[in-house]
Design an enzyme around this catalytic site. Structure first.
Site, PDB file in Angstrom:
ATOM      1  N   GLU A 332       0.813  -1.229   0.000  1.00  0.00           N
ATOM      2  CA  GLU A 332       0.000   0.000   0.000  1.00  0.00           C
ATOM      3  C   GLU A 332       0.840   1.271   0.000  1.00  0.00           C
ATOM      4  OE1 GLU A 332      -3.908  -1.458   2.423  1.00  0.00           O
ATOM      5  OE2 GLU A 332      -2.149  -1.018   3.622  1.00  0.00           O
TER       6      GLU A 332
HETATM    7  C1  NGO Z   1      -3.995  -4.784   4.794  1.00  0.00           C
HETATM    8  C2  NGO Z   1      -3.077  -3.626   5.109  1.00  0.00           C
HETATM    9  C3  NGO Z   1      -2.849  -3.456   6.603  1.00  0.00           C
HETATM   10  C4  NGO Z   1      -4.153  -3.544   7.366  1.00  0.00           C
HETATM   11  C5  NGO Z   1      -4.858  -4.864   7.034  1.00  0.00           C
HETATM   12  C6  NGO Z   1      -6.168  -5.000   7.754  1.00  0.00           C
HETATM   13  C7  NGO Z   1      -1.889  -5.363   4.300  1.00  0.00           C
HETATM   14  C8  NGO Z   1      -0.785  -6.194   3.802  1.00  0.00           C
HETATM   15  N1  NGO Z   1      -1.855  -4.057   4.450  1.00  0.00           N
HETATM   16  O1  NGO Z   1      -3.070  -5.883   4.683  1.00  0.00           O
HETATM   17  O2  NGO Z   1      -2.218  -2.225   6.838  1.00  0.00           O
HETATM   18  O3  NGO Z   1      -3.901  -3.498   8.746  1.00  0.00           O
HETATM   19  O4  NGO Z   1      -5.068  -4.989   5.654  1.00  0.00           O
HETATM   20  O5  NGO Z   1      -6.854  -6.162   7.430  1.00  0.00           O
END
Ligand code: NGO
Length: 523
Positions: A332
């Site tokens: 992200e």
């Molecule tokens: C995503 C995000 C995290 C969140 C999570 C919550 C990933 C790899 N990045 O997973 O920052 O905490 O969802 O489910």
């Protein structure tokens, strides 16, 4: 009025029938009730009875596993269970026998034989003996997990089990950043997951809200990033000192669990930038964040200090970590341009190698050509990932954590009081009903190192919260990682029956598990 069956039977008994003994036999445990399901199970012959006279026999090399076994069996039995290098002739014995167990078993496989005279666990080394000991614990009545002596006939059903894992990597993850979980809580989780032969614990140690590991060359990361109030909603805070971390590594290793540390970058870095404003492009400290937004922070890709910071952190973490993997996040990074992302990974992936570790990242790192000797953790929702597949063709290995199957922070259903639901509602059958080896149609099973169940902490505070979300689903993920593939529908029926029978064990351990309506829980 409906009478319970037991009451009806009691009414039907002749008055002369002997009363049930005070220590009534517990519900039978069968050799086939083990979680995760072993490779081969052959019930036969007569049961072994653990008594006050039982001796644990283990050569000095296997003594640490014998100590763990004795510590697991003493509280509920109240027996001494002395550990000897050789069993005295004629004594009922549980024997741990390391070495020459056969190449097919690998490092973690074991053979367990139960005869009237004794139980033998054979393996090539202590990791396999430890796995066999976890199986043996499940073959005793559930009350073996009680913390005080119980009057129970401690029988182990007779027969033979031969067992070894399908995948080398079977992981769980705790998010220390969104809510700090203390070393004692992490240790409890290690105890709980290692029962299911989970062998890696990934610790997500830094994110926008907090930084949870002491770094000597950048001390404010922990003192500012781990200050009180640095959790989601301003709850919690804290960090692991290096001494805490080393102690966790040792504690985990004694349970054959390897710690995988993660520092997420180039996104998810707000806490680091609050502590060190020079890590932003304009040098201005951002405000601390305790909300659950993602994707807004980025390291400054064009500044040299960024790479000094990253190298210092990687060097110190690598020095603290005996395990092979160092996780550098990479998910992200929406506030980093695509070109900057590649520039960053081109410089950072080699730093992990420089300090002797295999780089590990979320699947986004597979976009970088420098990720060919890295491990990518797939957290997507789809059953194909062309960028990952291309990286796999170049050598990248994969750990499977599809968020709609393996994320333990997803709610079970809309009424679950904790957790998130952005990826899916994940009931036990959803967590169980997929195959890590074939989930991605464009990634061959040979590239799959294994499976991991992440547990993100946005909504979690206490160890009870962790347990409620992790159990029983972690047992499902553990079985996908360990047990051979068979026909999935039949597996589910077997799995839910074994899981139902496991419930009383969690109850005895005081584990606050979710009583899924899909599972026939035993009392
Ligand atoms: C995503 C995000 C995290 C969140 C999570 C919550 C990933 C790899 N990045 O997973 O920052 O905490 O969802 O489910």
């Amino acid at each position: 009025m409906r009478l319970p069956l037991a009451a009806l039977l009691a009414c039907a008994l002749p008055l002369t029938a002997a009363p049930a003994p005070a220590s009534a036999a517990p519900p039978a445990v069968s050799l086939g009730s083990v979680l995760p399901a072993p490779v081969s199970v052959r019930p036969s012959g007569s049961a072994f009875r653990l008594t006050a006279g039982t001796v644990i026999a283990a050569p000095p090399a296997a003594r640490p596993v014998a100590d763990r076994l004795a510590a697991a069996l003493r509280p509920a039995t109240g027996y001494r269970l002395p550990i000897r290098a050789h069993a005295p002739a004629g004594a009922p014995v549980i024997e741990l026998s390391p070495g020459h167990a056969g190449a097919g078993l690998g490092a973690e496989g074991y053979r367990l034989s139960v005869r009237r005279s004794g139980v033998t666990v054979r393996a090539n080394g202590n990791a396999g003996l430890y796995a066999g000991v976890q199986t043996l614990r499940q073959l005793l009545p559930a009350a073996i997990d009680a913390s005080t002596p119980r009057h129970v006939r401690w029988t182990v059903p007779g027969g033979d089990i031969v067992d070894h894992p399908r995948f080398a990597y079977r992981g769980a993850m705790l998010d220390e950043a969104r809510h700090f979980h203390t070393p004692a809580e992490i240790k409890r989780y290690i105890d709980e997951i290692s029962r299911f032969k989970i062998n890696y614990l990934h610790l997500h140690l830094a994110d926008d809200q907090g930084w949870r590991i002491q770094i000597d060359s950048w001390p404010r990361l922990a003192t500012v990033g781990g200050a009180p109030g640095t959790g989601v909603d301003g709850v919690g805070g804290g960090y692991l000192t290096k001494a805490d971390y080393r102690d966790l590594v040792r504690y985990a290793a004694e349970r054959f669990v390897t710690i995988v540390p993660e520092i997420d970058m180039p996104g998810h870095v707000n806490a680091a930038q609050v502590a060190y404003p020079e890590l932003t492009c304009d040098g201005v400290a951002p405000p601390p964040r305790t909300d659950t937004e993602v994707g807004y922070s980025s390291l400054c890709i064009g500044k040299e200090i960024t790479y000094r910071f990253v190298e210092d952190v990687i060097r110190e973490l690598a020095a603290l970590t005996p395990g092979p993997y160092l996780h550098i996040g990479g998910d992200e990074a929406h506030a980093t341009t695509a070109a900057d992302y590649l520039t960053f990974e081109r410089r950072v992936l080699p730093l992990v190698r420089k300090y002797g570790k295999t780089a590990y990242g979320w699947n986004e790192i597979s976009r970088s050509p420098s990720a060919s000797d890295a491990v990518a953790q797939f957290w997507g929702l789809d059953t194909s990932d062309p960028a990952l597949a291309a990286a796999v063709a170049g050598g990248t290995k994969v750990v499977m954590s599809p968020a709609n199957r393996a994320y333990l922070d997803m709610k079970y259903d809309p009424s679950t009081p904790l957790g998130l639901s952005w990826a899916a509602y994940i009931e036990v059958q959803d967590a169980y009903g997929w195959d890590p080896g074939t989930r991605l149609t464009d990634v061959p099973e040979s590239a799959v190192l294994g499976v991991e169940a992440p547990l993100w902490s946005e909504t979690l505070r206490s160890i009870d919260d962790i347990e409620f979300m992790a159990f029983p689903r972690l047992a499902a993920i553990a079985e996908l990682g360990w047990s051979p593939t068979r026909s999935l529908p039949g597996d589910w029926e077997s799995f839910r029956a074994r899981l139902g029978a496991y419930g009383p064990r969690w109850a005895h351990q005081g584990v606050d598990f979710y009583r899924s309506p899909q599972i026939p829980w035993a009392d």
